[in-house]
Design an enzyme around this catalytic site. Sequence first.
Site, PDB file in Angstrom:
ATOM      1  N   CYS A   1      -3.029   5.257  -2.265  1.00 22.55           N
ATOM      2  CA  CYS A   1      -1.994   4.518  -1.543  1.00 22.55           C
ATOM      3  C   CYS A   1      -0.644   4.707  -2.232  1.00 22.55           C
ATOM      4  O   CYS A   1      -0.561   5.155  -3.374  1.00 22.55           O
ATOM      5  CB  CYS A   1      -2.359   3.044  -1.462  1.00 22.55           C
ATOM      6  SG  CYS A   1      -3.753   2.709  -0.358  1.00 22.55           S
TER       7      CYS A   1
ATOM      8  N   HIS B   1       2.523  -0.318  -0.291  1.00 23.36           N
ATOM      9  CA  HIS B   1       2.427  -1.703  -0.763  1.00 23.36           C
ATOM     10  C   HIS B   1       3.267  -1.923  -2.016  1.00 23.36           C
ATOM     11  O   HIS B   1       3.691  -0.991  -2.700  1.00 23.36           O
ATOM     12  CB  HIS B   1       0.968  -2.097  -1.009  1.00 23.36           C
ATOM     13  CG  HIS B   1       0.286  -1.341  -2.116  1.00 23.36           C
ATOM     14  ND1 HIS B   1       0.307  -1.757  -3.433  1.00 23.36           N
ATOM     15  CD2 HIS B   1      -0.452  -0.200  -2.095  1.00 23.36           C
ATOM     16  CE1 HIS B   1      -0.397  -0.908  -4.168  1.00 23.36           C
ATOM     17  NE2 HIS B   1      -0.868   0.044  -3.387  1.00 23.36           N
TER      18      HIS B   1
END
Length: 474
Positions: free
Chosen positions: A394, A375
């Site tokens: 992440c 992301h």
Amino acid sequence: MLLTGCAFSLEAHPGKHSERVTDVEMTAARATLRSLLDTRQRGPAATYRQLGLMAGPAVQTFYTTQQYATCWVQETGWNSRARQALTLLSRAADVGLDPNRYAWATLQDFPDSLRQTSSTSRNEQLALSELRLTDALLRYTTHLRQGYLLPETLTPAPAADSLTAGPTANLLQQALLAPDFTTVLLGNQPTARAYRLLQGAWVRSLHASPSDSARLMQDTTAGFHRVALNLERLRWAAPADSEYAVVNIPAYRLQLIRNGQVIQTHRVIVGKPEWPTPVLSSRIAVFVTSPEWRVPYSIAVREFLPELQRDPGYLYDNHYRMYDGRGRQINPWQVNWQKMTPQKFSYAIRQRAGSFNALGSVVFYFPNQQTVFLHDTPARSAFTRTERALSHGCVRVEKPFKLAEYLLRREDRAQELTGLYQSVRQHEKQRFDLQRSLPIYLRYYTCETDNGRLVFLPDIYQQDGPLAAALFGQ
């Protein structure tokens, strides 16, 4: 194709009389091999253990297939093909394997020990040496292809069993049929780009000029171990697609690879040591612009709960909203946070889309059990840091829209880029499902290459130690 016998290959060189095997010798050797490998009295496991064979089923298959013909021995000891094989084993470090694992030094001394053997036990000594060299080569071939350890447990992988004995034996037999035995056997290494680059750089470093300052480090045992354990990782699961994305976690870097060439490189931020980014393989199937972030429960109770206990306004100050199990928004000032515990916490926390959103303006999803994804991030300055293990697991990407554009253009969807950027400007969520998912690999390599030279990377999750202990007993 399988060999029907190995000894015939010695007759192909009439000038090498010392390596010829007579019919009488061949018959005697076959009888001895057949007798030694007879498992009817003791059973397979005990028989192989007594013979000193670690890949017993594959050795048995190898000789059964070729009717117990010898491949490596002659009356005076090793033949030329055996000496070639021993040279290969002695240089196992070139491919990141430990030569001592294959007892090559003991096998090398076999002709000298043979001179001290009485004629009555000579045939058996020849046969035992034949079997043990085959055993060493079968194990070497297996380790070249798939590694020495099982990645899940870091325990030695079985050298051969009933399922792998045939294919393993066949690989050695194919090499014996080839004009260049060494080249064919070494061809069992992974063909993946990262493996080839690392193994090639390692060999060049071993044979570099003594004036090369890097050699002082690379020639040490520690240098070999760093290279070897990363070649081991690459044997387990090296990316082998023609087009893929790969994140090397210790390098803090994502690369797009197509047909063996790097076409995009991105700095990334990966998980903190206490929230490590996992090693996994998947495929990017969809990406979303202007996403909402739904805070995972683990982060909510570990980081948000202490903040809420200090100040219930923390949520509104950072553009978060809180909901109960029925989806109703909850006023954080109406909760008694001082009595709240992680066990009692039953709320969902969400952050709406915007420039402040923790996921940034775009997120890329790929199926995985750990619920990690790629992301964007509003904290752009973090990409200038050298050490970037900063996330909750992440992977934050420095130039996410270059990746998004690539994914659309590879499907001839460039016309959708206008809508993509419009959705970002207006903070409106838009989903882009890919027609052709892109393979993605999250990997952990603490040694890699840069323009043909070895680069040693920080072991940010301290994973090298356990692997080195399993490989080398450190």
